[in-house]
Motif scaffolding. Structure first.
Motif, PDB file in Angstrom:
ATOM      1  N   ALA A 314       0.833  -1.201   0.000  1.00  0.00           N
ATOM      2  CA  ALA A 314       0.000   0.000   0.000  1.00  0.00           C
ATOM      3  C   ALA A 314       0.870   1.255   0.000  1.00  0.00           C
ATOM      4  O   ALA A 314       0.591   2.221  -0.720  1.00  0.00           O
ATOM      5  N   GLU A 318       0.800   4.194  -2.717  1.00  0.00           N
ATOM      6  CA  GLU A 318       0.261   5.478  -2.277  1.00  0.00           C
ATOM      7  C   GLU A 318       1.336   6.562  -2.168  1.00  0.00           C
ATOM      8  O   GLU A 318       1.057   7.736  -2.430  1.00  0.00           O
ATOM      9  N   PRO A 325      -2.651  -0.420  -7.773  1.00  0.00           N
ATOM     10  CA  PRO A 325      -3.443   0.204  -6.702  1.00  0.00           C
ATOM     11  C   PRO A 325      -4.224  -0.851  -5.926  1.00  0.00           C
ATOM     12  O   PRO A 325      -4.726  -1.826  -6.511  1.00  0.00           O
ATOM     13  N   ALA A 329      -8.539   1.465  -3.131  1.00  0.00           N
ATOM     14  CA  ALA A 329      -7.810   2.732  -3.002  1.00  0.00           C
ATOM     15  C   ALA A 329      -8.700   3.946  -3.221  1.00  0.00           C
ATOM     16  O   ALA A 329      -8.449   5.006  -2.677  1.00  0.00           O
ATOM     17  N   SER A 330      -9.732   3.800  -4.030  1.00  0.00           N
ATOM     18  CA  SER A 330     -10.585   4.952  -4.330  1.00  0.00           C
ATOM     19  C   SER A 330     -11.790   5.043  -3.404  1.00  0.00           C
ATOM     20  O   SER A 330     -12.588   5.951  -3.529  1.00  0.00           O
TER      21      SER A 330
END
Length: 363
Positions: A314, A318, A325, A329-330
């Motif tokens: 992660a 990030e 991703p 993540a969103s």
């Protein structure tokens, strides 16, 4: 520029003196990128002549924060006012002794003696005394300061990262701070306290003092987690873009990724990114939306599933933009109650699918 103008600059500007001090103490090394020194020195100068009384400097290991705060600043402060009384407290006696050695060495360099000829130190273990009455007392965290007063107190790395995981050790540092630091200020309203450290725990001394007063904070992660704009008091603004390393000459992206893999996610979030509360385990449990089933006659809502992602993976995505991703993540963060509700929905969906499969087999 004539040398006399250089000397006037070094006597008047802490940023310039800090860089000069580096070359005086480490002539064999290149200073490299210096914008972060400008930011730290500007904040420190605010404690000397702009009325700032509480300052936190959080920066990664080996980023020259100790050089700025506990070496260059204290010599500069005494050069400007040799009656000033300063206390420097370090996490260990060894560190306190090393800081004292570096300050004495700097005071005795030919260039510093030209700039501040009145800095003629009398040196004993744990103390520097000047003829004008000022000086520096050096102590380690846990040692008593009773009977000693100061106009400026600097605390440098008060607890080691491995000891910060011990609740009792953290509590000891907090209790020592309450009992020994603020009472030692000669002027409780105007005296200054500077805390210089890398973050080591979500309940370290930085977190503790934040809860107990208003502090100016300079937080410099090893990689910018967002776009930064540092407005210095001389009307200059220093910019750093998200993803830009703090020390690109020495610790670029590849080097920091190697450090991450070697020390692990928790230590990297704390010591290098100054965000110790971000990584509390080796994995994250994430939620990602699943498509609506083809047969949605049961009226089940659109749900998702949990998935574990390694914390290191992660961070790689990030912070450094490396890898894939995480599937969530969103997604917005969820509260504990929302996580529990989604877990129940997932269980209901799995149960409904199992019942449907059984009915089809029975038919």
């Amino acid at each position: 520029m004539p040398s006399s103008l250089h000397e006037r600059l070094y006597r008047a500007d802490l940023t310039s003196f800090t860089k000069l001090a580096f070359y005086e103490l480490s002539p064999q090394h290149e200073l490299g990128t210096t914008w972060h020194i400008d930011v730290m020195a500007d904040a420190l100068e605010g404690c000397l002549n702009r009325g700032a009384t509480r300052l936190i400097l959080n920066a990664p290991p080996r980023s020259l924060k100790s050089h700025c705060a506990t070496v260059a600043m204290v010599v500069f402060a005494l050069g400007r006012d040799p009656t000033r009384k300063i206390i420097v407290v370090a996490g260990t006696r060894t560190l306190a002794a090393e800081l004292q050695r570096r300050v004495v060495t700097l005071m005795r360099t030919p260039r510093c003696r030209v700039l501040f000829p009145h800095l003629r130190p009398t040196v004993t273990p744990g103390e520097i005394i000047l003829p004008h009455g000022g000086g520096i007392l050096y102590r380690a965290v846990g040692q008593s300061l009773i009977g000693r007063g100061a106009d400026l107190i600097v605390i440098d790395d008060p607890i080691a990262p491995h000891r910060a995981q011990d609740e009792g050790a953290r509590g000891f540092v907090h209790a020592w701070y309450d009992a020994e630091i603020v009472p030692r200020l000669n002027d409780k309203a105007g005296g200054a306290i500077v805390l210089v450290m890398q973050r080591v725990h979500e309940d370290d001394l930085t977190a503790y003092v934040r809860k107990r007063g208003v502090w100016t904070e300079v937080l410099l992660p090893a990689v910018a987690l967002k776009n930064e704009a540092w407005r210095l008091h001389r009307r200059r603004t220093v910019m750093r873009q998200k993803g830009e390393p703090l020390l690109p000459d020495r610790e670029g992206k590849d080097t920091l990724i190697a450090v991450l893999r070697e020390i692990g996610a928790y230590n990297f979030w704390a010591q290098y990114l100054q965000q110790p509360s971000k990584a509390l385990g080796l994995e994250r449990v994430g939620w990602f939306c699943a498509p609506r089933p083809f047969d949605s006659q049961s009226g089940m809502p659109i749900v998702g599933a949990f998935r574990k992602v390694r914390e290191i993976d992660a961070i790689l995505f990030e912070v450094f933009g490396v890898g894939q991703p995480p599937p969530y993540a969103s997604q917005a963060p969820y509260s504990d109650a929302e996580w529990e509700a989604r877990a129940i929905i997932q269980q209901q969906r799995l149960l409904a699918e199992a019942q449907a499969d059984r009915h089809r087999h029975e038919a």
